[in-house]
Design an enzyme around this catalytic site. Structure first.
Site, short mmCIF file in Angstrom:
data_model
loop_
_atom_site.label_atom_id
_atom_site.label_comp_id
_atom_site.label_asym_id
_atom_site.label_seq_id
_atom_site.Cartn_x
_atom_site.Cartn_y
_atom_site.Cartn_z
N ARG A 104 0.89 -1.18 0.00
CA ARG A 104 0.00 0.00 0.00
C ARG A 104 0.92 1.22 0.00
O ARG A 104 1.69 1.42 0.93
CB ARG A 104 -0.92 0.00 1.22
CG ARG A 104 -1.67 1.32 1.38
CD ARG A 104 -2.77 1.28 2.40
NE ARG A 104 -3.94 0.58 1.88
CZ ARG A 104 -5.16 0.64 2.41
NH1 ARG A 104 -5.37 1.40 3.48
NH2 ARG A 104 -6.17 -0.02 1.88
N HIS A 131 -7.43 0.85 -6.42
CA HIS A 131 -7.64 0.00 -5.24
C HIS A 131 -8.33 -1.30 -5.69
O HIS A 131 -9.49 -1.54 -5.38
CB HIS A 131 -8.50 0.76 -4.22
CG HIS A 131 -8.51 0.16 -2.85
ND1 HIS A 131 -7.72 -0.91 -2.48
CD2 HIS A 131 -9.21 0.49 -1.73
CE1 HIS A 131 -7.95 -1.21 -1.21
NE2 HIS A 131 -8.86 -0.38 -0.74
N GLN A 134 -10.25 -3.92 -3.29
CA GLN A 134 -11.56 -3.50 -2.82
C GLN A 134 -12.64 -3.90 -3.83
O GLN A 134 -13.74 -4.30 -3.46
CB GLN A 134 -11.59 -1.98 -2.60
CG GLN A 134 -12.90 -1.47 -2.05
CD GLN A 134 -13.20 -1.97 -0.64
OE1 GLN A 134 -12.36 -1.85 0.22
NE2 GLN A 134 -14.38 -2.54 -0.42
N ASP A 219 -17.16 7.30 -1.89
CA ASP A 219 -15.91 7.16 -1.13
C ASP A 219 -15.64 8.52 -0.49
O ASP A 219 -16.30 9.52 -0.81
CB ASP A 219 -14.78 6.77 -2.11
CG ASP A 219 -13.46 6.45 -1.40
OD1 ASP A 219 -13.46 6.25 -0.17
OD2 ASP A 219 -12.41 6.42 -2.09
N CYS A 259 -16.31 1.72 0.43
CA CYS A 259 -15.17 0.88 0.82
C CYS A 259 -14.83 1.01 2.30
O CYS A 259 -14.19 0.13 2.87
CB CYS A 259 -13.97 1.20 -0.06
SG CYS A 259 -13.34 2.88 0.13
N ARG A 287 -13.68 -8.58 1.95
CA ARG A 287 -12.26 -8.34 1.70
C ARG A 287 -11.47 -9.61 2.05
O ARG A 287 -10.54 -10.00 1.35
CB ARG A 287 -11.75 -7.16 2.55
CG ARG A 287 -12.32 -5.79 2.19
CD ARG A 287 -11.88 -5.35 0.81
NE ARG A 287 -10.44 -5.30 0.66
CZ ARG A 287 -9.66 -4.29 1.06
NH1 ARG A 287 -10.21 -3.22 1.59
NH2 ARG A 287 -8.35 -4.32 0.88
N1 NVA Z 1 -9.88 6.75 -1.48
C1 NVA Z 1 -9.55 6.32 -0.15
C2 NVA Z 1 -9.81 4.86 0.02
C3 NVA Z 1 -9.51 4.32 1.40
C4 NVA Z 1 -9.70 2.84 1.53
C5 NVA Z 1 -8.09 6.64 0.12
O1 NVA Z 1 -7.25 6.46 -0.78
O2 NVA Z 1 -7.77 7.10 1.22
N1 CP Z 2 -11.32 -0.10 2.47
C1 CP Z 2 -10.05 -0.17 2.90
O1 CP Z 2 -9.11 -0.41 2.14
O2 CP Z 2 -9.91 0.05 4.24
P1 CP Z 2 -8.56 0.23 5.07
O3 CP Z 2 -7.96 1.54 4.68
O4 CP Z 2 -9.00 0.18 6.51
O5 CP Z 2 -7.63 -0.91 4.72
#
Ligand code: NVA
Ligand code: CP
Length: 300
Positions: A104, A131, A134, A219, A259, A287
């Site tokens: 990540r 992502h 997800q 989101d 998500c 997930r």
């Molecule tokens: N768009 C959000 C998704 C979090 C799971 C982010 O990148 O923070």
């Molecule tokens: N939806 C998702 O990826 O959640 P986290 O940021 O908690 O991993």
């Protein structure tokens, strides 16, 4: 055969993705029955997190344990990742020791470069651009509730961000229509939209985008790394909230997904996220099952 990676939904064929969703549902059933299934005994997944996470970390770690393997959490704070060791070197070293690597991070190019030098499968656990994990869970949730998504209309409301881009790829691979409503300055990447052809339509009016929809998705307005833009974005996105008025534009049996984590009162009202139309808790649980199917696909 060369190493398979999962950096975006386009790394698997449409058939492979459909099989993966079927397998995720099967693994969920097996888990519920208490069946032990350990094809990854003695296998190790390294998990590199340069951004925070609850769901992704817990689902990958639990998934590896249930499959008989081990997951190792690596943060930049206490590894050489945070001290500037070249990505190419980290990729070569890590992939000589572990069996798969989940990352990540921020720039998508970083994970592409890592994958280029990794001899083990690399999984995108979120970048600024995509992502895909997800979307496996979201698709599993839809298939469980409604069957095939082919031909359905999905509406994404809010920021043209990583989730939005992965929904565009999902529209291509799972063959559904995607309406996207964003403020003009927050549209998704034009190249990603263009590649989806007529499956994707952009809107500026969220109510219009939601009309006739089978699934409404949103989101957060400010993603990780955009925290300082929060107050500006709150103003820009004020008209893009998923609320009762918006859901009333969608079909009567439309589902709602997010998500998570969610900000009740911003991108979605408490009423909608806590409504029976909302499947966010199944979505979060899936997930685990969808990623177990992915780990099996890449590692067995
Ligand atoms: N768009 C959000 C998704 C979090 C799971 C982010 O990148 O923070
Ligand atoms: N939806 C998702 O990826 O959640 P986290 O940021 O908690 O991993």
């Amino acid at each position: 055969m060369s190493t398979r990676h999962f950096l975006t939904l386009m790394d698997l064929s449409a058939d492979e993705l459909h099989q993966l969703i079927e397998r995720a549902m099967e693994l969920k059933h097996m888990q519920r029955q208490g069946q032990i299934h350990e094809p990854l005994k003695n296998r190790v997944l390294a998990m590199v997190f340069e951004k925070s996470s609850t769901r992704t970390r817990v689902s990958f770690e639990t998934g590896m344990a249930q499959l008989g393997g081990h997951a190792m959490f690596l943060s930049p704070r206490d590894t050489q990742f945070g001290r500037g060791e070249p990505i190419e070197d980290s990729a070569r070293v890590l992939s000589r020791m572990v069996d798969a690597i989940m990352i990540r991070t921020f720039e998508h190019e970083k994970i592409e470069r890592f994958a280029e030098y990794s001899s083990a499968p690399v999984i995108n656990a979120l970048t600024d651009q995509y992502h895909p994990c997800q979307l496996l869970a979201d698709m599993q949730t839809w298939f469980e509730q409604r069957g095939d998504i082919r031909g359905a209309t999905v509406t994404f409301i809010g920021d043209g961000n990583n989730m939005c881009h992965s929904y565009i790829n999902a529209a291509r691979q799972f063959d559904f229509r995607l309406h996207i409503a964003t403020p003009p300055s927050y549209r998704p990447d034009a190249g990603i939209v263009a590649a989806a052809g007529d499956r994707v339509t952009l809107f500026e009016q969220p109510l219009e985008a939601a009309r006739g929809s089978d699934l409404v998705v949103t989101d957060v307005w400010a993603s990780m790394g955009q925290e300082e833009e929060q107050s500006e974005r709150q103003k820009e996105f004020a008209a893009f909230q998923v609320n009762r008025e918006l859901m009333d534009q969608a079909n009567g049996d439309a589902l709602f997904m997010h998500c998570l984590p969610a900000h009740r009162g911003e991108e979605v009202t408490a009423e909608i996220i806590d409504d029976p139309q909302s499947v966010v808790w199944d979505e979060a649980e899936n997930r685990l099952h969808a990623q177990k199917a992915l780990l099996e696909f890449l590692m067995v």
